[in-house]
Design an enzyme around this catalytic site. Structure first.
Site, mmCIF file in Angstrom:
data_model
loop_
_atom_site.group_PDB
_atom_site.id
_atom_site.type_symbol
_atom_site.label_atom_id
_atom_site.label_comp_id
_atom_site.label_asym_id
_atom_site.label_seq_id
_atom_site.Cartn_x
_atom_site.Cartn_y
_atom_site.Cartn_z
ATOM 1 N N LEU A 160 9.550 -20.035 -7.660
ATOM 2 C CA LEU A 160 8.409 -20.853 -8.063
ATOM 3 C C LEU A 160 8.688 -21.588 -9.370
ATOM 4 C CD1 LEU A 160 5.851 -18.069 -7.159
ATOM 5 C CD2 LEU A 160 6.158 -20.216 -5.909
ATOM 6 N N THR A 169 12.720 -19.180 -12.669
ATOM 7 C CA THR A 169 13.140 -19.158 -14.067
ATOM 8 C C THR A 169 11.887 -19.091 -14.928
ATOM 9 O OG1 THR A 169 15.138 -20.447 -13.597
ATOM 10 C CG2 THR A 169 14.389 -20.377 -15.883
ATOM 11 N N LYS A 186 19.213 -15.772 -17.733
ATOM 12 C CA LYS A 186 19.098 -17.150 -17.238
ATOM 13 C C LYS A 186 18.726 -18.101 -18.367
ATOM 14 C CE LYS A 186 18.763 -20.736 -14.596
ATOM 15 N NZ LYS A 186 17.846 -20.904 -13.468
ATOM 16 N N LYS A 200 11.841 -27.587 -19.949
ATOM 17 C CA LYS A 200 11.029 -26.386 -19.706
ATOM 18 C C LYS A 200 11.800 -25.130 -20.086
ATOM 19 C CE LYS A 200 11.046 -23.786 -16.234
ATOM 20 N NZ LYS A 200 11.104 -23.151 -14.891
#
Length: 347
Positions: A101, A134, A219, A294
């Site tokens: 998502l 993420t 990540k 982001k």
């Protein structure tokens, strides 16, 4: 959002013929995989998700899907894949649920919102939840705790409670399609070992990073390094051109010297230097600048949470924020080269 949905539908329509004639045929004709889990739910059918679903089906899993985009859901149904209207309904049909998502808020809503995966917390069917989104480690740990506070409808082997793994990926759309993703996994190690056959059906490499949230942390750190590396490579190549060295020549120097990195030898940001990368197609495709922005915001928030000094995060944030404000938000993040150089390209 509308543009993103249209792009996903276009990719799916191109993908549909191969999916039907290839994946579903392999599923119906192949023997079942040896993994203890056979029924997999998948939520989030964007550019990454639908390719990951295809590889799960190739590996012999029975997959049930959900997405808020009804057109995508309809297309999957037409391809013979089971779909459900809510995350809760997916959970009812699944032993494992994978989520892919866009943001922390989306993940939280899918797990704990109305008709979410954890509805009926004392009667949960899936023993294992895998989030490949993420998101920030803090949200991951909150959701993992919520999962562990639930009870299984039916106990499985040594599974007393449902378990969540955070397993974000690296490799992008091409690796998702080829089944060569890298998974960075956080959570209980025994759950990771149980999940490995599923992860290996979608990726080439899975790395166990430790407890809950550590996959998400890995990540974020990886993408921070990728952003800073791209900025440094772009600035160096731009300076070289300004000093009269061709980008192709300087790239050869970098790639045979100590300046070599992924941004120079596999994802070169200068148009005309390397074939098959976004810079060779006007920075279309690849990893959008808005997504890098982001992820840098996630890194900044995480650094602030633990009191870590982060001058390079701040500078990278500033540059990618400017790139997005200047209209490059959907272009690949390597377009940051344009921040440093606007001269003549090598073609």
């Amino acid at each position: 959002m509308a543009i993103r949905r249209a792009q996903t539908l276009l990719c799916l329509s191109k993908f549909k013929t191969n999916f039907v004639s290839g994946s579903l045929h392999r599923f119906s004709s192949s023997s079942q995989n040896s993994n203890q889990f056979q029924n997999v739910g998948f939520i989030g059918l964007g550019n990454m998700g639908f390719r990951m679903v295809n590889n799960l089906i190739r590996a012999g899993y029975k997959v049930t899907v959900h997405d808020i985009n009804r057109d995508v859901m309809k297309m999957f149904t037409e391809m013979g894949v089971s779909s459900r209207e809510t995350p809760y309904e997916v959970a009812q049909d699944s032993e494992v649920v994978i989520t892919m998502l866009p943001s922390s808020s989306h993940v939280m809503d899918v797990y704990t919102g109305t008709n979410g995966l954890l509805l009926g917390e004392n009667d949960i069917r899936p023993a294992l939840f895998i989030d490949s989104s993420t998101i920030d480690p803090q949200t991951t740990r909150k959701i993992s705790l919520a999962v562990s506070n639930c009870n299984l409808k039916e106990k499985r082997d040594n599974w007393e409670k449902p378990v969540m793994l955070d397993a974000p990926v690296s490799g992008g759309v091409l690796a998702a399609e080829a089944g060569t993703l890298t998974f960075m996994v956080g959570g209980p190690e025994d759950a990771y070992l149980a999940a490995r056959p599923i992860l290996q059906s979608m990726g080439r490499t899975s790395i166990y990073c430790g407890g809950s949230g550590n996959g998400s942390a890995a990540k974020i750190c990886n993408n921070l390094a990728m952003a800073v590396s791209m900025l440094g490579t772009s600035e160096a190549l731009a300076l070289g051109q300004s000093l009269g060295i061709s980008a192709s020549t300087l790239t050869e120097v970098l790639n045979t010297s100590s300046g070599r990195c992924w941004s120079s030898d596999a994802y070169n940001p200068v148009p005309g230097v390397m074939k098959g990368v976004p810079s060779s197609r006007d920075y279309n495709g690849g990893f959008a600048s808005k997504l890098m922005a982001k992820d840098l915001n996630l890194a900044a928030a995480s650094a602030e949470e633990v009191g870590h000094k982060s001058p390079l995060i701040s500078k990278a944030q500033e540059i990618y924020k400017k790139m997005c404000e200047e209209g490059h938000e959907t272009k690949d993040f390597s377009c940051v080269f344009r921040h440093f150089y606007n001269g003549k390209d090598e073609v």
